[in-house]
Design an enzyme around this catalytic site. Structure first.
Site, PDB file in Angstrom:
ATOM      1  CG  LEU A 121      -1.479  -9.743  -2.034  1.00 36.01           C
ATOM      2  CD1 LEU A 121      -0.810 -10.784  -2.926  1.00 36.01           C
ATOM      3  CD2 LEU A 121      -0.428  -9.072  -1.156  1.00 36.01           C
TER       4      LEU A 121
ATOM      5  CG  HIS B 155      -4.842 -19.143   6.936  1.00 39.20           C
ATOM      6  ND1 HIS B 155      -4.794 -20.461   6.564  1.00 39.20           N
ATOM      7  CD2 HIS B 155      -4.842 -18.426   5.793  1.00 39.20           C
ATOM      8  CE1 HIS B 155      -4.765 -20.527   5.242  1.00 39.20           C
ATOM      9  NE2 HIS B 155      -4.796 -19.313   4.742  1.00 39.20           N
TER      10      HIS B 155
ATOM     11  NE  ARG C 178      -8.004 -17.891   3.859  1.00 41.62           N
ATOM     12  CZ  ARG C 178      -7.213 -16.942   3.382  1.00 41.62           C
ATOM     13  NH1 ARG C 178      -7.095 -15.807   4.021  1.00 41.62           N
ATOM     14  NH2 ARG C 178      -6.535 -17.136   2.280  1.00 41.62           N
TER      15      ARG C 178
ATOM     16  CB  ALA D 184      -0.930  -0.019   1.214  1.00 40.04           C
TER      17      ALA D 184
ATOM     18  CG  HIS E  30      -3.476 -15.113   7.665  1.00 37.50           C
ATOM     19  ND1 HIS E  30      -2.166 -15.284   7.312  1.00 37.50           N
ATOM     20  CD2 HIS E  30      -4.133 -14.866   6.521  1.00 37.50           C
ATOM     21  CE1 HIS E  30      -2.049 -15.153   6.005  1.00 37.50           C
ATOM     22  NE2 HIS E  30      -3.218 -14.879   5.503  1.00 37.50           N
TER      23      HIS E  30
HETATM   24  C1  LIG Z   1       1.912 -15.291   5.392  1.00 37.05           C
HETATM   25  C2  LIG Z   1       0.925 -14.388   4.716  1.00 37.05           C
HETATM   26  C3  LIG Z   1       0.416 -14.733   3.476  1.00 37.05           C
HETATM   27  C4  LIG Z   1      -0.497 -13.903   2.827  1.00 37.05           C
HETATM   28  N1  LIG Z   1      -0.969 -14.262   1.593  1.00 37.05           N
HETATM   29  C5  LIG Z   1      -1.809 -13.429   0.933  1.00 37.05           C
HETATM   30  C6  LIG Z   1      -2.240 -13.736  -0.399  1.00 37.05           C
HETATM   31  O1  LIG Z   1      -1.876 -14.759  -0.973  1.00 37.05           O
HETATM   32  N2  LIG Z   1      -3.070 -12.866  -1.019  1.00 37.05           N
HETATM   33  C7  LIG Z   1      -3.490 -11.713  -0.417  1.00 37.05           C
HETATM   34  O2  LIG Z   1      -4.219 -10.953  -1.045  1.00 37.05           O
HETATM   35  N3  LIG Z   1      -3.086 -11.394   0.834  1.00 37.05           N
HETATM   36  C8  LIG Z   1      -2.257 -12.224   1.523  1.00 37.05           C
HETATM   37  N4  LIG Z   1      -1.839 -11.887   2.786  1.00 37.05           N
HETATM   38  C9  LIG Z   1      -2.213 -10.579   3.361  1.00 37.05           C
HETATM   39  C10 LIG Z   1      -1.387  -9.455   2.738  1.00 37.05           C
HETATM   40  O3  LIG Z   1      -0.095  -9.914   2.473  1.00 37.05           O
HETATM   41  C11 LIG Z   1      -1.268  -8.228   3.634  1.00 37.05           C
HETATM   42  O4  LIG Z   1      -2.509  -7.890   4.151  1.00 37.05           O
HETATM   43  C12 LIG Z   1      -0.743  -7.024   2.852  1.00 37.05           C
HETATM   44  O5  LIG Z   1       0.402  -7.362   2.152  1.00 37.05           O
HETATM   45  C13 LIG Z   1      -0.494  -5.844   3.745  1.00 37.05           C
HETATM   46  O6  LIG Z   1       0.128  -4.813   3.009  1.00 37.05           O
HETATM   47  P1  LIG Z   1       0.370  -3.393   3.652  1.00 37.05           P
HETATM   48  O7  LIG Z   1       1.095  -2.579   2.647  1.00 37.05           O
HETATM   49  O8  LIG Z   1      -0.889  -2.857   4.190  1.00 37.05           O
HETATM   50  O9  LIG Z   1       1.295  -3.669   4.933  1.00 37.05           O
HETATM   51  P2  LIG Z   1       2.790  -4.326   5.069  1.00 37.05           P
HETATM   52  O10 LIG Z   1       3.244  -4.977   3.845  1.00 37.05           O
HETATM   53  O11 LIG Z   1       2.770  -5.099   6.326  1.00 37.05           O
HETATM   54  O12 LIG Z   1       3.697  -3.057   5.252  1.00 37.05           O
HETATM   55  C14 LIG Z   1       3.751  -2.311   6.432  1.00 37.05           C
HETATM   56  C15 LIG Z   1       4.783  -1.228   6.264  1.00 37.05           C
HETATM   57  O13 LIG Z   1       4.696  -0.349   7.358  1.00 37.05           O
HETATM   58  C16 LIG Z   1       5.958  -0.145   7.947  1.00 37.05           C
HETATM   59  N5  LIG Z   1       5.721   0.168   9.349  1.00 37.05           N
HETATM   60  C17 LIG Z   1       4.946  -0.501  10.237  1.00 37.05           C
HETATM   61  N6  LIG Z   1       4.927   0.157  11.403  1.00 37.05           N
HETATM   62  C18 LIG Z   1       5.697   1.251  11.252  1.00 37.05           C
HETATM   63  C19 LIG Z   1       6.052   2.335  12.102  1.00 37.05           C
HETATM   64  N7  LIG Z   1       5.605   2.450  13.332  1.00 37.05           N
HETATM   65  N8  LIG Z   1       6.884   3.292  11.603  1.00 37.05           N
HETATM   66  C20 LIG Z   1       7.344   3.211  10.323  1.00 37.05           C
HETATM   67  N9  LIG Z   1       7.010   2.229   9.476  1.00 37.05           N
HETATM   68  C21 LIG Z   1       6.205   1.269   9.945  1.00 37.05           C
HETATM   69  C22 LIG Z   1       6.734  -1.392   7.657  1.00 37.05           C
HETATM   70  O14 LIG Z   1       8.106  -1.126   7.687  1.00 37.05           O
HETATM   71  C23 LIG Z   1       6.227  -1.723   6.248  1.00 37.05           C
HETATM   72  O15 LIG Z   1       6.942  -0.973   5.317  1.00 37.05           O
HETATM   73  C24 LIG Z   1      -0.930 -12.713   3.449  1.00 37.05           C
HETATM   74  C25 LIG Z   1      -0.426 -12.367   4.700  1.00 37.05           C
HETATM   75  C26 LIG Z   1       0.489 -13.195   5.346  1.00 37.05           C
HETATM   76  C27 LIG Z   1       0.979 -12.803   6.701  1.00 37.05           C
END
Ligand SMILES: Cc1cc2nc3c(=O)[nH]c(=O)nc-3n(C[C@H](O)[C@H](O)[C@H](O)COP(=O)(O)OP(=O)(O)OC[C@H]3O[C@@H](n4cnc5c(N)ncnc54)[C@H](O)[C@@H]3O)c2cc1C
Ligand code: SF4
Ligand code: FES
Lengths: 253, 646
Positions: free
Chosen positions: B449, B267, B338, B45, B409
């Protein structure tokens, strides 16, 4: 099926409080480690003990603990990511060790990866190499349909092989020249294999290699050590492709 | 109670987003250069948002706690990403993806947001392809698809079992291009520790440089929080060790509402806990349930022998195996959603039929499909997962069934946002897993994603302009202003306080205790008595933490224990709110199951009459009870039905 317990281990680990300070090895004893534990869980347990004893815990990098983020490092008993193939340190388990073993743990050793604290090194140089050209120059939006660019199955697979690099730095740590060629090649090769990336392939190769040299990584002498220790088995054939792109880029200058 | 304005545009569902886009304001290129935007978090994101905003010409500052944006936990997503491309000609459509997502979320999300998500989903695939993401291909060169749980069409795009990795590396490369151009300044190993609100608007953040310990303010005309989910409140989860809800929690404490905190996803197929030395849990892809059969022994004495290690699974004859999912849900069998699969496993284990030494595991057996399809087919489908399983457990799943157990999860809840993805604090946005929107009470596979990238590439870059258009006269934010100085002082004060307690127990001790409360009482099934126990227990834990935590090391040096201490302090408070929210919601929906709201057969029973709302929790001050605001959910395009998988 309870896992076997290792009653005693000796952990010989690199301690260095800051980049400026000179480091040293220290040895700690640790007891009752289940062979089902991961290597990093063993370090967690050791740290718990150090904290309770009023000592400074050992700093090490880690995050996903499932072999994909590339955050963990560690040189264990003289090998990057320890004594197993195709895994990262966080995937290493204690069943690879025996009762009474002394386990030596060091940070990645390379001039371009200075130690920050204990086992944590600064891999900013890898970021800078990516800034130099590890992308396709497209903006968000105004893009043709995904199927408008057909890509052969084999090309996609080969690009995917290269794209599997997790940026951990084991290749650099393993290489006697501290070369980052495998890391650079993985990106250059992934994008050179795909029509989207082809357009800028030469420029990319030239810029990324120039940046790598500038940052003090060594040259590649084809020892192949990097491929052996790479947790994702990135093949050195990608280095050959990088060299081709690089040479044609040089010729066309 | 505060008034809730969700800013959902008028008009027919399918026209809302285009109409909204033409109604909202835009900022001229010359003015964009004068505007600063902070993006906290560079996972899918945040990286996609920061790159897109940089391309548009804003001055972006982006932050992450790892040493590189490439390491965000998005990297770990395995299965794939959904998009309504209808490439398979199987009658998929924007409406169908919308409908599946609303229904999958058990009717606890907003129609307008979910429709927009489905509408922009095809663009995401195009964008990623253009960046060089090596999606799986057919021999003819077109993009390949697979199907995922809970739907009848094939709309999931994937890159082997590493889809999240490849999508993140795509966004990371776009981000790198902007960093090289100077439009984005990247701060790695920086942790946000507070958000600064001035004259009612978000104006910046306070960070700690995790290498030097420096606490510093950063000003901006808008702040975007993209910091991921809060599953780690449970201690053991499939999240990365550093994942945290702290940034969102800081926003909450400054007045942003927290939406649906009790909605977390469990999960069903994770590798079970091996002992109390365990630090995290590993997911085994949902796809395994296509070919694996789930069972436990029928006889308790067999289970006891398995638990003691006296016999193995293959010693149990066919007729003594209880394929409980097939027994309870004949029509969906092993492929129930799930939440249903997770609860059924817990039910058997609680009844004493668990199969590992802790009694908390069930079998996922591939013997039958190996007999039916041959070992080569199974190897081709799941080879890498089987290898991963063997590395961790040291047992060979070709010969013995896998042992699995449910684990935390994903968090559907998060910061409350309006249609523009803005929280109730003007200028403060939340995107990705950090916000509450889109997934209701349960998220479908491959949709997180999609949501992260939809928010970052195609929604926020438009909607933020509407706000920033009114900020063009605001000069650079002065971080010497008293609001910043106070925030810095508060952050430093809290760090010093944590550091100076010098108690007797490391941070992890408290985190594990918290995890026990959460898993036992705020986990797979919840009831009023247990939730109250959790609230009281965690409140006590909070007191104990602030008296007895032991943070070693130095303040002004790299200090992982100090980082953890701050996160766990927040997690403890979040745990209380999650339990309070779960207590308020006396219905069962999606991942939230209340024992009090079940059918005679023990299945989940939703209560649409009383609970068709988003709970928006409002902080009222330290140790004061928060206030619950309710955003009513209005359904005009779908009919609410009870889910049944019998
Ligand atoms: C094992 C696993 C498998 C998955 N498989 C799937 C799938 O197949 N398909 C699907 O759609 N979804 C899947 N998901 C869910 C999905 O991956 C996540 O919900 C999604 O990637 C989250 O993206 P995000 O950008 O919101 O957060 P994240 O990718 O978690 O990024 C968080 C960011 O915030 C930063 N951050 C956090 N706290 C702070 C702070 N206090 N100060 C500064 N920076 C900070 C971190 O450094 C990082 O850059 C899966 C999740 C897991 C755990
Ligand atoms: S090439 Fe291999 S060893 Fe080198 S950074 Fe990439 S994954 Fe690590
Ligand atoms: S901690 Fe992520 S690869 Fe090891």
């Amino acid at each position: 099926m309870a896992d076997k317990i290792l009653n005693k281990l000796y952990i010989k680990v690199w301690r260095q409080n800051s980049p400026k300070e000179k480091g040293r090895f220290e040895t700690y004893e640790i007891e009752d480690i289940s062979q089902g534990s991961s290597f990093l869980e063993m370090l967690d347990i050791l740290n718990d003990k150090l904290i309770r004893d009023g000592k400074d815990p050992i700093a090490f990098d880690h995050d996903c603990r499932e072999g994909i983020c590339g955050m963990c490092s560690l040189y264990i008993n003289g090998r990057a990511h320890g004594p197993d193939r195709e895994i990262t340190t966080c995937q290493l388990h204690m069943r690879k060790f025996n009762e009474g073993d002394t386990i030596t743990i060091e940070p990645w050793r390379a001039g371009s990866f200075p130690v920050i604290k204990d086992l944590i090194v600064d891999r900013t140089a890898f970021e800078q190499i990516q800034h130099a050209g590890g992308f396709v120059s497209v903006n968000t939006g105004g893009i043709p349909d995904g199927n408008a660019i057909p890509i052969g199955y084999d090309d996609a697979e080969e690009a995917m092989d290269a794209a599997s690099c997790i940026g951990c730095g084991a290749c650099v740590a393993t290489c006697k020249n501290s070369s980052a060629m495998l890391f650079v090649a993985a990106k250059v090769s992934q994008l050179a294999k795909l029509p989207q990336g082809k357009v800028e392939a030469k420029r990319r190769a030239r810029n990324m290699v120039a940046k790598m040299d500038e940052l003090g990584f060594g040259g590649c002498t084809n020892t192949g050590a990097c491929e052996l220790e790479c947790p994702k088995s990135i093949s050195i054939s990608h280095i050959a492709r990088l060299n081709r792109e690089y040479l044609t880029a040089k010729f066309s200058e | 109670m505060s008034k809730i304005e969700n800013k959902i545009p008028q008009g027919p569902l399918a026209e809302k987003w285009s109409k909204h886009k033409s109604d909202i304001k835009v900022v001229s290129p010359a003015n964009k250069r004068k505007l600063d935007v902070i993006v906290v978090g560079t996972g899918l994101a945040g990286a996609s948002a920061a790159a897109s905003l940089g391309e548009l010409g804003y001055n972006v500052k982006a932050f992450c706690y790892q040493d590189s944006p490439r390491r965000a936990h998005s990297i770990a997503a395995q299965g794939g990403i959904n998009a309504a491309k209808n490439y398979q000609n199987d009658n998929d459509s924007v409406f169908r993806l919308f409908h599946d997502t609303i229904k999958g979320g058990d009717y606890r999300s907003r129609e307008a947001n979910v429709y927009r998500l489905a509408e922009v989903s095809p663009l995401i695939i195009d964008q990623c392809v253009a960046q060089g993401v090596p999606f799986a291909r057919e021999y003819g060169g077109t993009l390949a698809n697979r199907s995922f749980g809970g739907v009848l069409v094939s709309r999931t795009f994937y890159a082997r079992g590493q889809t999240g990795q490849q999508l993140l590396l795509g966004a990371y490369s776009a981000l790198n291009r902007q960093i090289a151009k100077g439009s984005v300044k990247m701060y790695t190993r920086h942790e946000m520790l507070d958000v600064v609100v001035k004259d009612g608007k978000a104006r910046g953040i306070v960070t700690r440089d995790m290498v030097t310990g420096d606490v510093k303010s950063h000003g901006a005309h808008a702040v975007v929080v993209a910091t991921g989910g809060y599953g780690n409140v449970f201690f053991l989860s499939t999240n990365a060790m550093g994942c945290n809800g702290s940034a969102a929690w800081q926003c909450y404490k400054k007045g942003a509402w927290f939406g649906n905190p009790c909605f977390v996803q469990i999960h069903p197929t994770c590798i079970p806990v091996h002992g109390d030395q365990q630090s995290k849990l590993t997911l085994m892809s949902e796809s395994l349930r296509n070919d694996g059969r789930v069972w436990v022994p029928k006889k308790k004495e067999d289970a006891e022998k398995l638990q003691k290690g006296e016999i193995g699974p293959n010693d149990i004859p066919e007729e003594d195996r209880d394929f409980y999912l097939e027994r309870r849900y004949p029509s969906y069998g092993n492929l129930v959603p799930r939440d249903v699969a997770s609860r059924a496993a817990k039910e058997r284990c609680d009844a004493g039929f668990g199969v590992n030494n802790t009694g908390k595991a069930v079998y996922l057996d591939f013997k039958y499909s190996i007999e039916r399809l041959g070992i080569d087919v199974i190897k081709a489908r799941y080879g890498n997962l089987f290898q991963m399983y063997e590395k961790i457990t040291d047992t060979d799943p070709y010969k013995e069934p896998m042992m699995i157990y449910p684990a935390i999860h994903y968090s559907m809840g998060g910061l409350w946002v309006d249609y523009n993805l803005m929280t109730n604090i003007p200028g403060l946005y939340a995107i990705g897993e950090a916000n509450f929107s889109d997934h209701g009470a349960n998220r479908l596979g491959a949709s997180a994603l999609m949501q992260g990238l939809a928010d970052g590439y195609f929604v926020l870059p438009y909607t933020i302009g509407d706000y920033l258009a009114d900020e063009i006269m605001t000069p650079k934010i002065d971080t010497d202003a008293p609001e910043f100085k106070e925030a810095e002082k508060a952050v430093t004060g809290r760090l010093e306080k944590l550091f100076n307690i010098k108690g007797t127990k490391p941070v992890d001790y408290f985190h594990k205790q918290l995890g026990h409360y959460m898993w036992d009482y705020v986990g797979m099934s919840r009831n009023a008595e247990g939730l109250q126990k959790a609230i009281d227990g965690i409140k006590k834990l909070k007191e104990e933490f602030w008296k007895d935590v032991l943070v070693p090391g130095e303040m002004n040096n790299l200090n992982p224990e100090l980082e953890k201490a701050g996160r766990v302090a927040d997690a403890i408070e979040m745990g209380i709110l999650m339990a309070q929210d779960a207590l308020d919601r006396n219905e069962s929906c999606g991942g939230h199951f209340r024992d009090e709201s079940a059918t005679d057969e023990g299945e989940a029973k939703r209560d649409d009459k009383n609970y068709t709302y988003v709970s928006c929790w409002e902080h009222k001050g330290e140790d004061k009870d928060p206030v619950l605001n309710k955003e009513d959910l209005v359904f005009e395009n779908v009919k609410l039905t009870q889910r049944s998988y019998k």
